[in-house]
Design an enzyme around this catalytic site. Structure first.
Site, PDB file in Angstrom:
ATOM      1  CB  THR A 403      -0.996  -0.004   1.187  1.00 55.72           C
ATOM      2  OG1 THR A 403      -1.684  -1.247   1.200  1.00 55.72           O
ATOM      3  CG2 THR A 403      -1.995   1.114   1.134  1.00 55.72           C
ATOM      4  CB  THR A 421      -3.836  -0.994  -1.399  1.00 58.32           C
ATOM      5  OG1 THR A 421      -3.229  -2.135  -0.794  1.00 58.32           O
ATOM      6  CG2 THR A 421      -5.311  -1.285  -1.622  1.00 58.32           C
ATOM      7  CG  ASP A 443      -8.320  -6.152   3.001  1.00 58.13           C
ATOM      8  OD1 ASP A 443      -7.405  -6.767   3.580  1.00 58.13           O
ATOM      9  OD2 ASP A 443      -8.176  -4.991   2.569  1.00 58.13           O
ATOM     10  CB  SER A 467     -10.651  -0.625   3.012  1.00 54.75           C
ATOM     11  OG  SER A 467      -9.405   0.013   3.018  1.00 54.75           O
ATOM     12  CB  SER A 468      -7.816  -0.332   7.722  1.00 56.89           C
ATOM     13  OG  SER A 468      -8.315  -1.524   8.224  1.00 56.89           O
ATOM     14  N   GLY A 488      -0.437   0.350   6.051  1.00 53.59           N
ATOM     15  CA  GLY A 488      -0.210  -0.285   7.354  1.00 53.59           C
ATOM     16  C   GLY A 488      -1.316  -1.230   7.787  1.00 53.59           C
ATOM     17  N   GLY A 489      -2.115  -1.744   6.829  1.00 55.35           N
ATOM     18  CA  GLY A 489      -3.199  -2.654   7.211  1.00 55.35           C
ATOM     19  C   GLY A 489      -4.128  -1.949   8.182  1.00 55.35           C
TER      20      GLY A 489
HETATM   21  O1  DON Z   1      -7.612  -1.842   2.493  1.00 50.59           O
HETATM   22  C1  DON Z   1      -6.937  -2.156   3.457  1.00 50.59           C
HETATM   23  O2  DON Z   1      -7.167  -1.764   4.558  1.00 50.59           O
HETATM   24  C2  DON Z   1      -5.730  -3.048   3.260  1.00 50.59           C
HETATM   25  N1  DON Z   1      -5.887  -3.845   2.085  1.00 50.59           N
HETATM   26  C3  DON Z   1      -4.512  -2.185   3.183  1.00 50.59           C
HETATM   27  C4  DON Z   1      -3.270  -3.020   3.174  1.00 50.59           C
HETATM   28  C5  DON Z   1      -2.126  -2.319   3.744  1.00 50.59           C
HETATM   29  O3  DON Z   1      -2.168  -1.186   4.122  1.00 50.59           O
HETATM   30  C6  DON Z   1      -0.907  -3.079   3.860  1.00 50.59           C
HETATM   31  N2  DON Z   1       0.069  -2.256   4.568  1.00 50.59           N
HETATM   32  N3  DON Z   1       1.111  -1.971   4.759  1.00 50.59           N
END
Ligand code: DON
Length: 582
Positions: A403, A421, A443, A467-468, A488-489
């Site tokens: 991302t 992402t 996700d 999503s986050s 950052g997930g």
């Molecule tokens: O949409 C989301 O929240 C996740 N797919 C984002 C993934 C992500 O930020 C990975 N991070 N470093």
């Protein structure tokens, strides 16, 4: 950042505060870092600014802005280059969210370019024959996890609404770089080496990232003729050239033909993909409106809940060095994550109490659970006022790194904050037409039900996974005052909330606020950023009864502050980002 500063010095490039960057040389391989913020000092400028995760991408956007383009024009150029130089993080094969402030109308718009589940996907997509969830990487690698990409259509949509520069020319820098080559960055080298064992599953990914069986090395000059062709098709034919025709056929063939883990996408899924305009979610915080992306993102709702719960506390008096600040922020985050797990998903598919979740009266009841210095025993979901009745079970979803986030202000006062992402680093590991396909469908919650009760974020045909991602524009007196966002997930939410608190409550400049060490709590344990002074919080937090874990916390915050004095930009020292402005 420090590494880049040194690199910039070696290359004889200016670093601070800001400077006029030459237009991209379209013939030579490129690697130079154009401008970067110092560890404590932001880049300043008067007219326009861009902060992005890669110097070459920032430079492409800066050229468009300098030549009179809008923030939307620049975003297209930036995304086209990011898909080449940061292929593990975002690209044509992925999805994104944009929040845009149009200076002329004074209107804030959020656009949802999130991937969708194919129409043949079922709630059992990530379950074995017994209905048990698959292991994460069993689900990720291959065709099963790939959602219909949204990014190409989103780029076209922002152009239709706010573009000014000739569409075709927005791809020039990316096409030059993919044709003539760019130098592999230290981060790309590191990530390819770490993922080599998965990248081998796809012949195209393997040939590109592991030429001759050896992982790419920093400084290798990489060309990507297939990406040149895809960008040229997009530049001349618009997004139709992606969603129908040869590229679409290649995507479907790759997904359905994946040897161990085929997916179910059809050409019709691509041909019918749509970007959706959503209502921005705005939550008041100390005289500002914190505005961002609503469902299917949990970003703005969860960031808004955290800040809304903290509003009654004097964080400014406590300051960033007092563990009591982090205890309050941590428990507010736990409560917000409990609601996120129960209620948040694609609101086109599940009834979602958007207004109820950020209603000040509801947040006051949640805030009353917080006690300075006293650990909240259990963080349970609350009962926000429902727009519709519903009964849902708590969610289960796993998210891991990739991302990218960038922030842009143009000379007309338009502002764009975009998080983009392909989900996991290198997505599904399947490569088509010069780019990687996402694994965004992981996700979704792998479990569809708990004790017979449905989970809001379960897989359903055509649905968008929760999503986050939290692209944010903080509004003050009706105008943008701060643009921010991060990868950052699910920790994205906590990174963004922290940076807003550091700026608003602790008066830090944008670079300090971004660099401030992370102290994160989502589900009970405090993550303390390794190698930083956050580690020293462990003793006091443990004395309050919390578990702590020291770990890398790899945000990629890229932000711009807008004030009467001008523009101030910061880039995350944890990645390779830079700020350019004039
Ligand atoms: O949409 C989301 O929240 C996740 N797919 C984002 C993934 C992500 O930020 C990975 N991070 N470093």
């Amino acid at each position: 950042m420090r590494v880049l500063s040194v690199l910039s010095l070696i290359l004889g490039l200016a670093t601070f505060p800001s400077f006029a960057q030459q237009a991209a040389d379209t013939t030579a391989p490129e690697s130079a870092s154009p401008a970067t913020a110092q560890p404590d000092g932001p880049v300043t400028a008067k007219k326009w600014m861009i902060s992005a995760a890669n110097p070459l991408a920032a430079k492409a956007g800066a050229r468009i802005l300098r030549e009179g383009g809008t923030a939307a024009d620049a975003a297209i150029a930036v995304q086209a280059v990011l898909g080449l130089v940061e292929p593990q993080s975002s690209g044509l094969g992925g999805g994104a969210f944009v929040i845009y402030y149009d200076a002329k109308s004074g209107k804030l718009t959020t656009l949802d370019g999130r991937e969708t589940a194919p129409m043949d996907a079922t709630p059992r997509l990530f379950q074995d024959d017994q209905g048990e969830p698959l292991k994460f990487f069993e689900a990720v690698v291959g065709g099963r996890s790939v959602g219909v990409p949204g990014t190409p259509k989103l780029l076209e949509e922002i152009y239709k609404r706010w573009g000014k520069t000739e569409w075709k020319s927005l791809f020039d820098d990316a096409i030059a770089l993919s044709t003539h080559g760019f130098a592999v960055s230290p981060r790309l080298e590191k990530l390819v080496a770490k993922d080599a064992k998965r990248l081998v599953i796809d012949p195209l990914a393997s040939a590109y990232f592991l030429p001759g069986g050896k992982p790419l090395e920093v400084g290798n000059i990489l060309v990507n003729p297939a990406y040149t062709e895809s960008l040229t098709a997009l530049a001349t034919g618009g997004s139709a050239a992606f969603y129908t025709g040869d590229i679409a056929a290649a995507i479907v063939e790759k997904i359905r033909g994946a040897v161990d883990n085929p997916g179910v996408m059809r050409k019709a899924d691509l041909a019918t993909y749509e970007v959706k305009e959503r209502e921005p979610v705005c939550v008041p915080y100390r005289g500002n409106d914190i505005c961002g992306m609503g469902p299917p993102s949990s970003g703005a709702l969860t960031v808004g809940q955290i800040l809304g719960m903290l509003a009654p506390f004097d964080l400014a008096a406590l300051g960033p060095d007092d563990p009591a600040s982090w205890q309050l922020i941590g428990d507010a985050s736990r409560l917000a994550f409990a609601d996120r797990g129960r209620y948040m998903a694609d609101s086109d598919y599940v009834p979602l109490p958007v207004k109820g979740l950020v209603d000040p009266a509801y947040l006051a009841t949640r805030s009353a659970l917080l006690q300075p210095g006293l650990r909240l025993e259990e963080a349970k979901p609350g009962t926000p006022k429902w727009d519709h009745a519903g009964l849902l079970a708590d969610d289960e979803a796993i998210e891991l790194p990739s991302t990218s986030h960038f922030s842009i202000i143009d000379q007309f006062g338009n502002a764009l904050s975009m998080t983009t992402t392909i989900e996991n680093g290198f997505g599904s590991r399947l490569m088509v037409a010069g780019f990687l396909l996402n694994n965004e469908l992981t996700d979704f919650s792998f479990r569809s039900h708990r004790n017979g009760v449905p989970i809001a974020n379960r897989v359903e045909p055509g649905k968008r996974p929760r999503s986050s991602m939290s692209p944010t524009i903080v509004m003050k007196d009706g105008k943008p005052s701060f643009l921010i966002g991060s990868p950052g997930g699910s920790r994205i939410i906590t990174y963004v909330a922290k940076t807003i608190i550091a700026k608003i409550d602790w008066g830090m400049n944008v670079q300090q606020a971004i660099a401030l060490p992370h102290v994160v709590n989502r589900f009970g344990t405090f993550d303390l950023e390794k190698g930083t002074k956050a580690e020293s919080m462990a003793t006091e937090l443990e004395a309050m009864g919390y578990k702590t874990k020291v770990r890398d916390l790899n945000s990629g915050l890229h932000g711009i502050v807008v004030s009467e004095d001008g523009l101030e930009g910061g880039a995350d020292p944890r990645r390779e980002g830079v700020v350019i402005g004039e």
